[in-house]
Write a protein that holds these residues in place. Structure first.
Motif, PDB file in Angstrom:
ATOM      1  N   LEU A 185       0.823  -1.208   0.000  1.00 56.97           N
ATOM      2  CA  LEU A 185       0.000   0.000   0.000  1.00 56.97           C
ATOM      3  C   LEU A 185       0.860   1.261   0.000  1.00 56.97           C
ATOM      4  CD1 LEU A 185      -2.756  -1.029   2.587  1.00 56.97           C
ATOM      5  CD2 LEU A 185      -2.949  -0.991   0.098  1.00 56.97           C
ATOM      6  N   ALA A 186       1.979   1.200   0.716  1.00 55.00           N
ATOM      7  CA  ALA A 186       2.847   2.379   0.800  1.00 55.00           C
ATOM      8  C   ALA A 186       3.514   2.686  -0.531  1.00 55.00           C
ATOM      9  CB  ALA A 186       3.903   2.165   1.887  1.00 55.00           C
ATOM     10  N   GLU A 187       3.851   1.654  -1.294  1.00 53.41           N
ATOM     11  CA  GLU A 187       4.550   1.860  -2.559  1.00 53.41           C
ATOM     12  C   GLU A 187       3.628   2.281  -3.695  1.00 53.41           C
ATOM     13  OE1 GLU A 187       7.746   1.938  -3.019  1.00 53.41           O
ATOM     14  OE2 GLU A 187       8.048   1.553  -0.890  1.00 53.41           O
ATOM     15  N   ARG A 188       2.325   2.273  -3.475  1.00 53.59           N
ATOM     16  CA  ARG A 188       1.395   2.641  -4.540  1.00 53.59           C
ATOM     17  C   ARG A 188       1.470   4.124  -4.865  1.00 53.59           C
ATOM     18  NH1 ARG A 188      -3.521   2.501  -2.845  1.00 53.59           N
ATOM     19  NH2 ARG A 188      -4.584   2.163  -4.828  1.00 53.59           N
ATOM     20  N   GLY A 189       1.801   4.967  -3.910  1.00 51.13           N
ATOM     21  CA  GLY A 189       1.833   6.399  -4.150  1.00 51.13           C
ATOM     22  C   GLY A 189       0.453   7.010  -4.073  1.00 51.13           C
ATOM     23  N   CYS A 190       0.331   8.250  -4.548  1.00 50.94           N
ATOM     24  CA  CYS A 190      -0.915   9.003  -4.473  1.00 50.94           C
ATOM     25  C   CYS A 190      -1.574   9.061  -5.842  1.00 50.94           C
ATOM     26  CB  CYS A 190      -0.663  10.424  -3.957  1.00 50.94           C
ATOM     27  SG  CYS A 190      -0.046  10.473  -2.249  1.00 50.94           S
ATOM     28  N   ALA A 191      -2.894   8.964  -5.842  1.00 51.66           N
ATOM     29  CA  ALA A 191      -3.653   8.975  -7.090  1.00 51.66           C
ATOM     30  C   ALA A 191      -3.736  10.392  -7.647  1.00 51.66           C
ATOM     31  CB  ALA A 191      -5.056   8.424  -6.854  1.00 51.66           C
ATOM     32  N   ILE A 192      -3.839  10.480  -8.982  1.00 50.88           N
ATOM     33  CA  ILE A 192      -3.987  11.758  -9.677  1.00 50.88           C
ATOM     34  C   ILE A 192      -5.420  11.866 -10.174  1.00 50.88           C
ATOM     35  CG2 ILE A 192      -3.149  13.218 -11.549  1.00 50.88           C
ATOM     36  CD1 ILE A 192      -0.578  11.634 -11.523  1.00 50.88           C
ATOM     37  N   PRO A 193      -6.138  12.927  -9.839  1.00 53.15           N
ATOM     38  CA  PRO A 193      -7.505  13.081 -10.333  1.00 53.15           C
ATOM     39  C   PRO A 193      -7.535  13.111 -11.866  1.00 53.15           C
ATOM     40  CG  PRO A 193      -7.049  14.646  -8.564  1.00 53.15           C
ATOM     41  CD  PRO A 193      -5.743  14.000  -8.920  1.00 53.15           C
ATOM     42  N   ASP A 194      -8.493  12.399 -12.435  1.00 56.49           N
ATOM     43  CA  ASP A 194      -8.695  12.348 -13.887  1.00 56.49           C
ATOM     44  C   ASP A 194      -7.531  11.685 -14.618  1.00 56.49           C
ATOM     45  OD1 ASP A 194     -11.059  13.767 -13.468  1.00 56.49           O
ATOM     46  OD2 ASP A 194     -10.031  15.691 -13.689  1.00 56.49           O
ATOM     47  N   GLU A 247       6.220   4.110   6.564  1.00 54.98           N
ATOM     48  CA  GLU A 247       5.490   3.197   5.681  1.00 54.98           C
ATOM     49  C   GLU A 247       3.987   3.282   5.932  1.00 54.98           C
ATOM     50  OE1 GLU A 247       5.657  -1.315   6.178  1.00 54.98           O
ATOM     51  OE2 GLU A 247       7.203  -0.918   4.655  1.00 54.98           O
ATOM     52  N   THR A 248       3.606   3.364   7.210  1.00 56.15           N
ATOM     53  CA  THR A 248       2.195   3.463   7.560  1.00 56.15           C
ATOM     54  C   THR A 248       1.591   4.760   7.058  1.00 56.15           C
ATOM     55  OG1 THR A 248       2.533   2.090   9.530  1.00 56.15           O
ATOM     56  CG2 THR A 248       0.569   3.471   9.484  1.00 56.15           C
ATOM     57  N   HIS A 249       2.315   5.864   7.216  1.00 55.98           N
ATOM     58  CA  HIS A 249       1.792   7.164   6.788  1.00 55.98           C
ATOM     59  C   HIS A 249       1.612   7.208   5.266  1.00 55.98           C
ATOM     60  CE1 HIS A 249       1.497  11.568   8.150  1.00 55.98           C
ATOM     61  NE2 HIS A 249       0.922  11.456   6.979  1.00 55.98           N
ATOM     62  N   ARG A 250       2.568   6.667   4.528  1.00 55.12           N
ATOM     63  CA  ARG A 250       2.443   6.653   3.071  1.00 55.12           C
ATOM     64  C   ARG A 250       1.268   5.795   2.622  1.00 55.12           C
ATOM     65  NH1 ARG A 250       7.999   5.715   3.165  1.00 55.12           N
ATOM     66  NH2 ARG A 250       7.672   3.639   2.279  1.00 55.12           N
ATOM     67  N   ALA A 251       1.056   4.674   3.308  1.00 58.81           N
ATOM     68  CA  ALA A 251      -0.066   3.810   2.956  1.00 58.81           C
ATOM     69  C   ALA A 251      -1.386   4.526   3.169  1.00 58.81           C
ATOM     70  CB  ALA A 251      -0.018   2.519   3.780  1.00 58.81           C
ATOM     71  N   ILE A 252      -1.527   5.226   4.289  1.00 64.48           N
ATOM     72  CA  ILE A 252      -2.772   5.949   4.575  1.00 64.48           C
ATOM     73  C   ILE A 252      -2.950   7.101   3.602  1.00 64.48           C
ATOM     74  CG2 ILE A 252      -3.910   7.409   6.293  1.00 64.48           C
ATOM     75  CD1 ILE A 252      -2.710   5.601   8.448  1.00 64.48           C
ATOM     76  N   ALA A 253      -1.877   7.823   3.300  1.00 65.25           N
ATOM     77  CA  ALA A 253      -1.978   8.939   2.358  1.00 65.25           C
ATOM     78  C   ALA A 253      -2.424   8.454   0.984  1.00 65.25           C
ATOM     79  CB  ALA A 253      -0.637   9.657   2.253  1.00 65.25           C
ATOM     80  N   GLY A 254      -1.920   7.313   0.546  1.00 65.88           N
ATOM     81  CA  GLY A 254      -2.348   6.763  -0.733  1.00 65.88           C
ATOM     82  C   GLY A 254      -3.819   6.386  -0.740  1.00 65.88           C
ATOM     83  N   LEU A 255      -4.302   5.805   0.365  1.00 66.83           N
ATOM     84  CA  LEU A 255      -5.714   5.439   0.448  1.00 66.83           C
ATOM     85  C   LEU A 255      -6.610   6.673   0.471  1.00 66.83           C
ATOM     86  CD1 LEU A 255      -5.351   2.578   3.079  1.00 66.83           C
ATOM     87  CD2 LEU A 255      -5.908   2.300   0.654  1.00 66.83           C
ATOM     88  N   VAL A 256      -6.180   7.712   1.186  1.00 70.69           N
ATOM     89  CA  VAL A 256      -6.957   8.953   1.221  1.00 70.69           C
ATOM     90  C   VAL A 256      -7.000   9.596  -0.164  1.00 70.69           C
ATOM     91  CG1 VAL A 256      -7.012  11.293   2.159  1.00 70.69           C
ATOM     92  CG2 VAL A 256      -6.554   9.366   3.669  1.00 70.69           C
ATOM     93  N   SER A 257      -5.878   9.574  -0.880  1.00 71.68           N
ATOM     94  CA  SER A 257      -5.860  10.146  -2.228  1.00 71.68           C
ATOM     95  C   SER A 257      -6.754   9.356  -3.175  1.00 71.68           C
ATOM     96  CB  SER A 257      -4.423  10.190  -2.758  1.00 71.68           C
ATOM     97  OG  SER A 257      -3.952   8.887  -3.060  1.00 71.68           O
ATOM     98  N   ASP A 258      -6.846   8.050  -2.998  1.00 69.74           N
ATOM     99  CA  ASP A 258      -7.758   7.241  -3.809  1.00 69.74           C
ATOM    100  C   ASP A 258      -9.197   7.684  -3.617  1.00 69.74           C
ATOM    101  OD1 ASP A 258      -5.855   5.628  -5.010  1.00 69.74           O
ATOM    102  OD2 ASP A 258      -5.853   4.183  -3.378  1.00 69.74           O
ATOM    103  N   ARG A 259      -9.571   7.927  -2.360  1.00 69.50           N
ATOM    104  CA  ARG A 259     -10.943   8.344  -2.087  1.00 69.50           C
ATOM    105  C   ARG A 259     -11.223   9.721  -2.678  1.00 69.50           C
ATOM    106  NH1 ARG A 259     -12.706   8.409   4.077  1.00 69.50           N
ATOM    107  NH2 ARG A 259     -11.060   9.985   4.100  1.00 69.50           N
ATOM    108  N   ALA A 260     -10.254  10.639  -2.575  1.00 71.59           N
ATOM    109  CA  ALA A 260     -10.446  11.978  -3.144  1.00 71.59           C
ATOM    110  C   ALA A 260     -10.576  11.927  -4.661  1.00 71.59           C
ATOM    111  CB  ALA A 260      -9.285  12.882  -2.741  1.00 71.59           C
TER     112      ALA A 260
END
Length: 263
Positions: A44-53, A229-242
């Motif tokens: 989950l941590a290595e996925r990174g943050c999602a980009i809108p559109d 690692e935990t913080h990056r995983a949560i940030a990636g999940l939050v970006s997915d929802r946004a």
């Protein structure tokens, strides 16, 4: 099964329930559950943050964020956040490095970068709480990224004053407070400019607030070595929802625009 491992990791990240309690709920041994979380959390941590559109594209490094901001004309918002962690053992080397001068607690600092809508684009530069926000980002090479991408601009708080002084055309920090004997009109102007800059930067505060809704980032009780690692995983999940919210909101916006044009 893999699905169960993902679900139990999400539950642990969201609620911070002890491994023994989760193991009892899933009917497995504690060591089995700990192993499952240890396998899924890095993924989950290595996925990174999602980009809108931009389905399928994700931002994983600081260089990715600046390249995206340069290409799309995004004004970045940068801010640091602190999470309380366990106090290191007595007489351990580097024990004082985690004591935050601001919160007077043992913390770890993480830098968050968002866009103008408060969507997380980057979460990293994790450093012990004693290190200054600006120093943490400089060690990640943020000044070099600004020089490589001369069109990228950012809104920051007072903690990045040195970066704003070095790159005044790209980094905007709050205006300096006037002297006590300054005219009343000058103080009014300073207050108005400060409020305007704060309103431009508040979206990154909202991004940090979304992260802190997860129990793990309110007070981290695990090993400090796994916090980043935990913080990056949560940030990636939050970006997915946004990103998902933006995608679901887009058709209704286009429909409303079409109706207004036809009417």
């Amino acid at each position: 099964m893999f699905t169960d491992r993902v679900l139990v990791t999400l539950v642990h990240l969201r609620t911070q329930l002890p491994h023994a309690a989760l193991a009892e709920l899933y009917g497995v041994g504690r060591s089995t559950l700990t192993e499952a979380i240890g396998e899924i959390r890095p993924l989950l941590a290595e996925r990174g943050c999602a980009i809108p559109d931009r389905p399928g594209l994700r931002l994983r490094t600081l260089a990715d964020v600046f390249a995206y901001a340069d290409a799309e004309g995004v004004v970045l918002r940068i801010d640091g956040t602190e999470t309380q962690v366990r106090r290191p053992a007595a007489h351990r080397l580097g024990r004082r490095a985690f004591v935050s001068g601001k919160r007077k607690q043992n913390t770890i600092k993480t830098t968050t970068i968002s866009d103008g809508q408060g969507r997380t684009l980057f979460s990293g530069a994790d450093r012990p709480g004693r290190m200054h926000d600006q120093t943490a980002m400089r060690t990640e090479g943020i000044a070099e990224q600004f020089r490589l991408h001369a069109n990228v601009k950012a809104e920051v708080d007072e903690g990045y004053r040195g970066l704003a002084n070095e790159l005044p055309d790209q980094v905007s920090a709050p205006p300096r407070k006037p002297r006590d004997d300054a005219p009343l009109g000058e103080r009014y102007v300073w207050r108005e400019m400060r409020c305007r800059q704060s309103s431009l930067r508040i979206c990154v505060e909202h991004a940090n607030a979304e992260h802190r809704k997860w129990r793990q980032l309110q007070r981290y009780t695990g090993r400090r070595e796994t916090y980043a690692e935990t913080h990056r995983a949560i940030a990636g999940l939050v970006s997915d929802r946004a990103a998902r919210r933006a995608t679901l909101r887009k058709p209704s916006t286009e429909l409303a625009l079409a109706r207004s044009v036809t009417s």
